[in-house]
Design a protein around this motif. Structure first.
Motif, short mmCIF file in Angstrom:
data_model
loop_
_atom_site.label_atom_id
_atom_site.label_comp_id
_atom_site.label_asym_id
_atom_site.label_seq_id
_atom_site.Cartn_x
_atom_site.Cartn_y
_atom_site.Cartn_z
N UNK A 102 1.44 1.09 -10.51
CA UNK A 102 0.14 1.19 -11.20
C UNK A 102 0.03 0.15 -12.32
N UNK A 103 1.12 -0.04 -13.08
CA UNK A 103 1.10 -0.99 -14.19
C UNK A 103 0.78 -2.40 -13.70
N UNK A 104 1.45 -2.81 -12.63
CA UNK A 104 1.23 -4.16 -12.09
C UNK A 104 -0.20 -4.32 -11.57
N UNK A 105 -0.66 -3.29 -10.86
CA UNK A 105 -2.02 -3.37 -10.31
C UNK A 105 -3.06 -3.45 -11.42
N UNK A 106 -2.83 -2.69 -12.51
CA UNK A 106 -3.77 -2.73 -13.63
C UNK A 106 -3.75 -4.12 -14.28
N UNK A 136 -13.34 -1.31 -4.89
CA UNK A 136 -14.53 -2.11 -5.25
C UNK A 136 -14.35 -3.60 -5.03
N UNK A 137 -13.12 -4.01 -4.75
CA UNK A 137 -12.89 -5.45 -4.54
C UNK A 137 -13.34 -5.91 -3.15
N UNK A 138 -13.69 -4.99 -2.29
CA UNK A 138 -14.10 -5.38 -0.94
C UNK A 138 -15.59 -5.10 -0.71
N UNK A 139 -16.06 -5.49 0.46
CA UNK A 139 -17.50 -5.39 0.74
C UNK A 139 -17.90 -4.11 1.44
N UNK A 140 -16.94 -3.28 1.77
CA UNK A 140 -17.27 -1.99 2.40
C UNK A 140 -16.23 -0.97 1.97
N UNK A 141 -16.56 0.30 2.11
CA UNK A 141 -15.58 1.34 1.77
C UNK A 141 -14.36 1.23 2.68
N UNK A 142 -14.62 0.96 3.98
CA UNK A 142 -13.50 0.88 4.93
C UNK A 142 -12.52 -0.21 4.50
N UNK A 144 -12.30 -1.60 1.52
CA UNK A 144 -11.77 -1.30 0.19
C UNK A 144 -10.63 -0.29 0.24
N UNK A 145 -10.78 0.73 1.07
CA UNK A 145 -9.71 1.74 1.21
C UNK A 145 -8.47 1.06 1.80
N UNK A 146 -8.70 0.22 2.78
CA UNK A 146 -7.58 -0.51 3.39
C UNK A 146 -6.86 -1.35 2.33
N UNK A 147 -7.62 -2.03 1.50
CA UNK A 147 -7.03 -2.88 0.45
C UNK A 147 -6.20 -2.00 -0.51
N UNK A 148 -6.79 -0.89 -0.92
CA UNK A 148 -6.07 -0.01 -1.86
C UNK A 148 -4.78 0.50 -1.22
N UNK A 149 -4.88 0.96 0.03
CA UNK A 149 -3.69 1.54 0.68
C UNK A 149 -2.58 0.51 0.81
N UNK A 169 -8.78 9.48 3.74
CA UNK A 169 -7.77 8.46 4.04
C UNK A 169 -6.39 9.00 3.69
N UNK A 170 -5.55 9.14 4.70
CA UNK A 170 -4.19 9.64 4.45
C UNK A 170 -3.29 8.47 4.03
N UNK A 171 -2.33 8.74 3.16
CA UNK A 171 -1.49 7.66 2.64
C UNK A 171 -0.75 6.96 3.78
N UNK A 172 -0.40 5.71 3.52
CA UNK A 172 0.13 4.82 4.55
C UNK A 172 1.30 5.42 5.33
#
Ligand code: SF4
Length: 468
Positions: A102-106, A136-142, A144-149, A169-172
């Motif tokens: 989390x620290x690095x991502x922030x 929010x960094x992507x253009x769609x929820x799909x 964006x969720x992929x990016x976050x995961x 969305x279940x964790x990776x």
């Protein structure tokens, strides 16, 4: 750890959301929250549930909430759901898991200068808000969720409430479960299937690791398929999970019965009765008693009218006091008896030490203990499993420290190996400290067999240090 519930319906969903979220209460300790969407408008409430039940805190809110879709959460640390206004639209999000980086991502987010975080928890960025920032960094929820995961190290399952429906969305690695349920005109997503039965949902799908679906009142569509590789937390069946729940279509209570039966098969001690340390030791003890042909009794009963929650306050001394006040002994079932206790696990062992002493004080002849899982040698880094700040709080690590003479063993794997002399030395130290007549832990192979999934699909890190 935390648990969540989401529902989307042709009708007002608030009743189902309220009770569905309440059925996650055994998974978290500090915050409860719900958000609903009604004709593009969000209503959200969050309360501190440290010293109160979720239902009592939200009773009044529910009367003023209305909407066809909503998400709710019981959270260990942070305020949730987080409401987000973004280029994707306004949405609400809840998460379960631990973001190790989390620290690095922030920091990365800050480097883009326009990012800020408004929800600070214990001087740190609220992890759920951090996930929203990644989405929010992507253009769609799909996307964006992929990016976050893929950016998150650790685990993060989530529900995202949008105008279009709820993304689940279940964790990776699938360390935490998400299960989809349905009934006429409604779909729901939950961490615990025990939420379904009384709300008339039937289980529709156990999401696979990394799988993402979108649910609406009309149905479910797959956004991303599951990965083949899974590491679901084996502790869900041993301790966390509610007995009426199932993960990967495997019920918790029945698994615990099998754990107890395996313990009994490996045991030759003659006892007068078998008991479980309430509540999570109960099903293990029933399995043991049936397999061993020894009566199951309750030498301790839990005072449930005022101590209904399974988790405890923050301060250790108060937790120990509460643990003591919850359990009331029945001396007639203790005096002169040889008692066999089953327990889900031994974490720190301090409360157990007190219980064992009390049992002997009430005149027990022998007190035997059978934890349903192996000794906890490694600290969990994937979920908020324990409140312990240090791995040295673990009973096994304390014993290892005594044996090695220092805190930093370089060979924890030897102590995790049930066939090694060091393992037996460690168990003997724990037994002596707890003043037990005998102590025999579950073997990892037997635990895996009791769950019924291949070991390669289970996270067993806290017992064997295996990262899959
Ligand atoms: S380390 Fe233990 S508690 Fe943590 S996810 Fe793995 S099995 Fe579960």
């Amino acid at each position: 750890m935390g648990g969540f519930f989401g529902v989307t319906s042709r009708n007002n969903c608030v009743r189902d959301l309220f009770f569905g979220t309440d059925y996650q209460s055994h998974l978290g300790t500090q915050r409860g929250g719900m958000a609903v969407i009604n004709q593009n408008k969000f209503t959200r409430h969050i309360h501190d549930i440290t010293n109160a039940q979720f239902r009592s805190k939200f009773d009044d809110n529910v009367k003023n909430m209305e909407g066809n879709s909503g998400i709710g959460v019981i959270s260990d640390y942070e305020d949730q759901p987080v409401l987000v206004a973004s280029h994707l639209g306004t949405y609400a999000i809840v998460t379960v898991g631990v973001i190790q980086n989390a620290g690095d991502l922030a920091k990365k987010a800050f480097s883009r200068k326009h990012t800020h975080f408004a929800e600070i928890v214990r001087n740190e960025v609220n992890p759920t808000e951090l996930v929203a920032t990644l989405i929010n960094e992507e253009d769609s929820f799909a996307a964006g969720i992929e990016r976050a995961q893929s950016a998150i190290e650790g685990s993060c399952s989530m529900l995202v409430l949008t105008d279009d429906g709820i993304y689940a969305a279940r964790d990776r690695m699938g360390r935490t479960p998400i299960i989809i349920g349905r009934k006429d005109g409604s779909f729901a997503a939950t961490s615990e299937t025990c939420a379904f039965a009384n709300l008339d949902y039937v289980t529709d799908k156990f999401l696979g690791p990394g799988e993402v679906v979108l649910i609406t009142s009309d149905g479910m569509s797959q956004i991303r398929p599951a990965h083949d590789y899974m590491q679901i937390c084996a502790f869900l069946w041993v301790y966390y999970g509610y007995p009426a729940s199932a993960y990967e279509n495997i019920n918790v209570e029945i698994t615990r019965n099998r754990c107890g039966a395996a313990l009994a098969r490996n045991d030759s001690h003659k006892v007068d009765l078998v008991a479980g340390i309430p509540d999570s030791g109960t099903a293990h003890a029933l399995g043991y008693a049936i397999e061993a042909g020894v009566p199951y009794r309750r030498p301790f009963v839990k005072y449930t009218p005022t101590w209904p929650r399974s988790f405890m306050p923050q301060a250790q001394e108060i937790r120990d006091l509460v643990a003591r006040m919850k359990l009331i002994p029945i001396p007639e079932l203790i005096k002169g008896k040889r008692l066999m206790f089953c327990e889900d696990s031994i974490v720190r062992g301090t409360q157990l030490q007190d219980i064992v002493q009390r049992i002997f004080d009430y005149g027990a002849e022998e007190v035997h203990m059978r934890p349903a899982c192996p000794p906890l040698v490694y600290g969990c880094k994937f979920l908020n499993f324990s409140r312990s700040k240090s791995i040295l709080d673990l009973a096994a690590r304390k014993a290892i420290k005594e044996i090695e003479g220092n805190e930093n063993t370089s060979t924890p794997e030897i102590y995790a190996d049930a066939s090694s002399d060091k393992y037996h030395e460690m168990v003997e130290r724990i037994r002596k400290r707890l003043k037990l007549t005998s102590l025999q832990y579950q073997k990892l192979d037997d635990l895996v067999t009791a769950i019924g999934l291949p070991k390669s699909k289970l996270c067993t890190y806290c017992w064997d240090g295996c990262e899959g």
